[in-house]
Design an enzyme around this catalytic site. Structure first.
Site, PDB file in Angstrom:
ATOM      1  NE  ARG A 159      -1.348  -6.891  11.076  1.00 26.50           N
ATOM      2  CZ  ARG A 159      -1.362  -6.147   9.983  1.00 26.50           C
ATOM      3  NH1 ARG A 159      -0.473  -5.196   9.810  1.00 26.50           N
ATOM      4  NH2 ARG A 159      -2.257  -6.347   9.033  1.00 26.50           N
ATOM      5  CG  ASP A 197      -2.189   5.655   4.070  1.00 31.46           C
ATOM      6  OD1 ASP A 197      -2.734   4.631   3.620  1.00 31.46           O
ATOM      7  OD2 ASP A 197      -1.139   5.631   4.748  1.00 31.46           O
ATOM      8  CD  GLU A 198      -4.002   2.811   7.269  1.00 34.39           C
ATOM      9  OE1 GLU A 198      -5.022   2.117   7.102  1.00 34.39           O
ATOM     10  OE2 GLU A 198      -2.888   2.323   7.524  1.00 34.39           O
ATOM     11  CD  GLN A 205      -5.351  -4.350   7.264  1.00 34.49           C
ATOM     12  OE1 GLN A 205      -4.549  -4.149   8.169  1.00 34.49           O
ATOM     13  NE2 GLN A 205      -4.986  -4.371   5.987  1.00 34.49           N
ATOM     14  CE  LYS A 248      -1.656   1.051   4.044  1.00 41.65           C
ATOM     15  NZ  LYS A 248      -1.023   2.331   4.460  1.00 41.65           N
ATOM     16  CB  THR A 249       3.619   2.404   2.204  1.00 42.54           C
ATOM     17  OG1 THR A 249       2.851   2.138   3.387  1.00 42.54           O
ATOM     18  CG2 THR A 249       4.407   3.682   2.409  1.00 42.54           C
TER      19      THR A 249
END
Length: 715
Positions: A598, A220-221, A251, A33-34
């Protein structure tokens, strides 16, 4: 240019090169994503679509903003100057300072922190003659923040949005609060967005100016945005509609702080003609971990849907689901596995224990200390360093040692008893003059009638309570005494009345504290243990295991992840099951999905057949999420039968660790009422009641006491 695009896979490249119109990038865990967000930013600049000052990029944390700035600069090959890049609050503060006069402020306005906000609200409530014990200012601050998160000024709070706080006076207090802020030339964090939204609504020319300025908007997010943030983005993006939102509906785990998963779910309705690009190639986890996570999250109905594919070749271990006898054995199992991994050369920093609630860390902290395995609490304090635990321990220290002046000062006005600084100064002077402890000085001053008003009443009540609690300690033991102190002092009620997001967690921590005391025979033994634990520190640079909550783990990754406490009532938690309905349960499932994803190499999920809650053992039901894990992706152990009500094999013999008081071995047969027993300290006695491992014994010489069966033997 070809070089930076060549490093992307096909779906990432599509997300980078789709520049015109609204775009939603559904970025699954570990899908890059980043990289997509920063490469898209650089791509817009390198292709000449916009100058740096014409791109608005919004992140959720300052850390993410710094990372994006560094990555964009690296792609550009030069410092990225003039960017509008930051968090919602930072960008809004920048806009508001530029147009402060339009909001009735000066450009040098002050941004209040939480303490200042609560202090101001307390003043307003006292002026309105409200009982701040019944209606805590912190609770009102939470109510106002929720209104601001929904983009509601006092004038926009309708009857449907109103609350019964302070007998329906919350809306009026909100208006008074905003007026007082304006007088002080101040804002709180919620105002930063709220004022900008109101300005953009009321000033068409200003809105048009910002729409011309920002040719592209990156977010973002997006799944974590609240209503106010959504309105802010809608207003700015509705001109050119070159809005790119990156997020993952699977998420979205922050509804308790105002996040609205519906923002991402309705993106296509809000922006007709929007394109959706799914990033589904995961470069973090093994296929087995991804399969387990995908099988679990597929049970959620409120999602846009995507299927993560492994981007790494190694098959890896299946997700381990371990059933244990009780929560103590769970901590030993986790500690033992960490010890084995360490012996194999596994870095401790690449191991995480992710819990649903903060109180769960205590058992793992103490087990790791026993094994001399260094650890860190990420995003929080160690268990015995938390505010509510230190407060409760101060009460217990005064109970154990009335001359403990430091502990007495901590509790004397907690909760508030009207004992202010003037009364405390009198106590200190009297104690120094007579060479006696503060508690004794308080008694002497009261006897002489030297104290008046609320301080006299408050200290009289506290000393009377302490005397009564000493009687409970002598007659019924330290566990019952602790329960009594927390209840009768009003300390538990103080947190029950607090409506802030962390209040339920603080109450759970207090229950866990009482539970921990049951492992010790005396109050003094427990307090000595706490002192030893809190003195044990590790080098900050040392390789250490990570202990944190599932919420705190979002955005992080580790080679090995332990996920303990997967039982109904713990995870999913009771609030989600009882009051949250289907929506609450779906958010808990998303939290489980976050936990599993994770892990890079191995994930170990555990559940216990018995868990000690508030010093009492209770039978536990395995989490419903365990049955939703696909069998092909997991390997189960410890359970005799598969399924949600699996029976757990009996525990192995227990050896006491270095930090533990070693009890006697459990009796071969449970003691029943009427049985004669012997205790090393209290002598002979008769059992009058028995519940699980706890006995009530009428001792021949020491009176009736409550003890654990491991500390007595048959007479």
């Amino acid at each position: 240019m070809a070089d930076y695009l060549a490093r992307l896979n096909a779906e990432q490249r599509l997300a980078v090169e789709t520049l015109d119109g609204p775009l939603l990038v559904l970025a699954g865990a570990g899908t890059g994503k980043t990289r997509v967000l920063t490469t898209r930013f650089a791509h817009i600049l390198l292709t000449g679509r916009a100058w740096p000052s014409q791109v608005l990029a919004v992140t959720f944390t300052n850390k993410a903003a710094r990372e994006m700035r560094e990555r964009v600069s690296a792609l550009l090959g030069r410092p990225a100057d003039g960017l509008w890049l930051g968090t919602f609050h930072a960008l809004s503060a920048r806009m508001l300072r530029a147009h402060a006069a339009l909001a009735g402020l000066s450009p040098n306005f002050t941004i209040l922190d939480t303490d200042d906000q609560i202090r101001l609200l307390r003043q307003l409530m006292e002026a309105a003659r409200l009982d701040i014990k019944r209606w805590p200012p912190a609770t009102l601050a939470g109510v106002i923040q929720r209104w601001k998160d929904r983009g509601l000024t006092p004038a926009r709070v309708t009857a449907a949005e109103d609350t019964d706080f302070a007998a329906g006076q919350a809306r009026a207090l909100y208006a008074d609060y905003q007026a007082r802020l304006a007088t002080l030339n101040a804002v709180d964090f919620g105002d930063l967005l709220l004022h900008v939204i109101e300005l953009l609504r009321a000033q068409p020319d200003l809105l048009a100016e910002y729409r011309r300025r920002f040719r592209y908007i990156l977010v973002d997010e997006y799944q974590d945005t609240n209503v106010a943030q959504y309105l802010w983005l809608r207003l700015l993006a509705e001109g050119h509609r070159n809005l790119c939102c990156v997020g993952d509906d699977d998420q979205s785990i922050y509804s308790w702080r105002g996040a609205e998963v519906e923002n991402i779910l309705r993106f296509e309705r809000d922006f007709p003609g929007a394109r959706i690009v799914r990033l589904e190639t995961n470069y973090r986890s093994t296929p087995a971990i991804l399969a387990a996570a995908a099988g679990l999250i597929a049970h959620n109905e409120g999602r846009l849907g995507k299927t993560l594919r492994p981007g790494i070749a190694a098959a890896g271990e299946k997700v381990a689901v371990v059933g244990v006898w009780d929560s103590d054995e769970e901590a030993r199992m986790v500690g033992g596995r960490i010890e084995a991994l360490r012996a194999e050369g596994h870095k401790l920093a690449e191991i995480a224990v992710l819990v649903r609630a903060g109180f769960q860390t205590r058992a793992f902290e103490e087990r790791l200390l026993t094994l001399a395995i260094p650890y860190r609490i990420v995003g929080g304090l160690r268990f015995y360093e938390r505010q509510e635990i230190r407060d409760a321990l101060a009460y217990l220290r005064v109970l154990a040692q009335p001359a403990d002046d430091l502990a007495f000062e901590r509790i004397v006005n907690l909760p508030r008893r009207g004992v202010g600084e003037t009364a405390l100064r009198s106590l200190r002077e009297a104690a120094r003059a007579a060479g006696i402890p503060l508690a004794a000085a308080a008694g002497a001053l009261l006897e002489r009638g030297a104290l008046r008003g609320p301080a006299r009443a408050g200290l009289t009540g506290l000393l009377r309570d302490l005397d009564r609690w000493h009687g409970v300690l002598d007659a019924q033991g330290h566990v019952t005494a602790a329960e009594t102190v927390l209840d009768e002092s009003g300390y538990s009620a103080m947190w029950q009345a607090d409506k802030s997001a962390d209040a339920p967690g603080r109450l759970e921590n207090l229950k866990e504290l009482v539970r921990a005391m049951a492992e010790f025979e005396t109050l003094g033994g427990f307090l000595d243990h706490v002192a030893l634990v809190t003195e044990t520190e590790t080098d900050a640079a040392e390789d250490r295991v990570n202990l944190m909550t599932l919420h705190g783990a979002k955005g992080l990754e580790f080679d090995t992840v332990f996920l303990p406490g997967w039982e109904d009532g713990v995870f999913p938690n009771l609030r989600a099951m009882d009051a949250g309905g289907a929506k609450g349960l779906e958010e808990e499932r998303r939290l489980a999905y976050v936990g599993l994803t994770r892990a890079r190499v191995r994930a170990i999920v555990s559940h216990a057949a018995h868990r000690r809650i508030y010093a009492n053992w209770q039978d536990s039901v395995p989490s419903r999420f365990l049955d939703e894990l696909p069998e092909a992706a997991v390997v189960r152990s410890g359970a005799i039968a598969a399924g949600g009500m699996a029976r757990i094999a009996a525990p192995p013999p227990r050896l006491a660790g270095a930090w533990e008081l070693a009890p006697r071995p459990a009796p071969a047969a449970a003691f029943a009422a009427g049985a004669r027993v012997f205790h090393e300290k209290f002598g002979y006695g008769t059992v009058t009641a028995a519940e699980d491992h706890r006995l009530e014994v009428a001792f021949d010489k020491a009176g009736t006491k409550r003890v654990l069966d491991g500390f007595v033997s048959a007479a």
